[in-house]
Design a protein around this motif. Structure first.
Motif, PDB file in Angstrom:
ATOM      1  N   VAL A 169     -35.671 -10.962  15.120  1.00  0.00           N
ATOM      2  CA  VAL A 169     -37.072 -10.576  16.063  1.00  0.00           C
ATOM      3  C   VAL A 169     -37.988 -11.985  15.987  1.00  0.00           C
ATOM      4  N   GLU A 170     -37.646 -12.624  15.922  1.00  0.00           N
ATOM      5  CA  GLU A 170     -38.963 -14.216  16.225  1.00  0.00           C
ATOM      6  C   GLU A 170     -38.847 -14.890  17.787  1.00  0.00           C
ATOM      7  N   GLN A 171     -38.287 -14.006  18.522  1.00  0.00           N
ATOM      8  CA  GLN A 171     -38.332 -14.297  20.308  1.00  0.00           C
ATOM      9  C   GLN A 171     -39.371 -12.984  20.279  1.00  0.00           C
ATOM     10  N   TYR A 172     -40.037 -12.438  19.399  1.00  0.00           N
ATOM     11  CA  TYR A 172     -40.679 -11.164  20.099  1.00  0.00           C
ATOM     12  C   TYR A 172     -42.181 -11.477  19.700  1.00  0.00           C
ATOM     13  N   GLU A 173     -42.829 -10.728  20.205  1.00  0.00           N
ATOM     14  CA  GLU A 173     -44.619 -10.566  19.287  1.00  0.00           C
ATOM     15  C   GLU A 173     -44.974  -9.141  18.797  1.00  0.00           C
ATOM     16  N   ILE A 174     -44.800  -9.322  17.488  1.00  0.00           N
ATOM     17  CA  ILE A 174     -44.685  -7.893  17.416  1.00  0.00           C
ATOM     18  C   ILE A 174     -46.420  -7.566  16.486  1.00  0.00           C
TER      19      ILE A 174
END
Length: 241
Positions: free
Chosen positions: A32-37
């Motif tokens: 998930v760290e590559q996404y802007e959640i």
């Protein structure tokens, strides 16, 4: 204390998960760290506090406890199932050991909300690489947490909020106008919590007025309790032929 053995088994069966030190689950960073959640639907105590009597409106903070263990969902780790609604195998009979335990957990589990502070939310967001969150409000008739929630989002650029107006409120137009002066991003309706039909005259009237603001409207649907429990508690009457 959390049930380490059971949770370790859950982590083993679901390789995308890890355990936090306090016993809550978190997702592995590389997923998930590559996404802007953005979490579009979460709650903090200040946004729910008006639902409780004043003597219960006291926040608590303890980073070492598991909010999952304290919450009424899941009812117990023994019933925990990631593939089920509510992440739990709902007991089909209330008059059973699991059913009675579930009813107790439903009543006592609401006490976890006192621990849902802004600091705890930020801690949990960091653990799961959530950049921003929308903290929803739920207001009973003629009560409001609007001012408190507005101050919270004004002082935290990672949080947003939606306004909450009850269909049976007095002076609805004035409340809409007051909200529009605040930093809200939309509106949230909670018919299953309010016990108000979404298609009653009051709800339809409120929706028409909210639509005029051109802000998005989010509405909870479905039921507030598992279907199996409702069917057990309120069985459908069979009609005679």
């Amino acid at each position: 204390m959390y049930h380490n053995g059971k949770k370790q088994q859950i982590v083993s069966d679901n390789p995308e998960l890890l355990l936090c030190e306090n016993g809550d689950f978190k997702i592995k960073a590389d997923l998930v760290e590559q996404y802007e959640i953005i979490d579009m639907h979460c709650h903090i105590f200040r946004g729910l506090s008006q639902l409780f009597p004043s003597f219960l409106q006291k926040q608590k903070f303890n980073k070492n406890i598991s909010l999952m263990d304290m919450s009424c969902f899941p009812f117990s780790l023994g019933l925990f199932d990631l593939n089920k609604i509510y992440f739990t195998k709902c007991p089909t009979q209330l008059l059973s050991v699991d059913g009675i335990k579930t009813r107790i957990k439903l009543f006592s589990g609401a006490l976890v909300l006192n621990y849902a502070t802004v600091d705890r939310l930020m801690m949990d967001m960091e653990a799961n690489y959530i950049q921003r969150a929308v903290v929803q409000q739920i207001n009973p008739p003629n009560k409001s947490c609007a001012e408190v929630m507005n101050n919270i989002v004004k002082n935290n650029d990672r949080l947003y909020t939606f306004g909450s107006i009850h269909p049976f409120d007095d002076n609805i137009l004035a409340k809409i106008d007051n909200y529009m002066k605040m930093d809200i991003k939309g509106w949230k309706l909670n018919p299953h919590i309010w016990g108000v039909p979404i298609d009653c005259d009051e709800s339809i009237g409120l929706l028409k007025e909210l639509a005029k603001t051109k802000l998005p409207i989010m509405n909870c649907s479905g039921i507030g309790l598992p279907k199996e429990m409702l069917n057990s508690a309120f069985p459908t009457k069979k009609t005679r032929k």
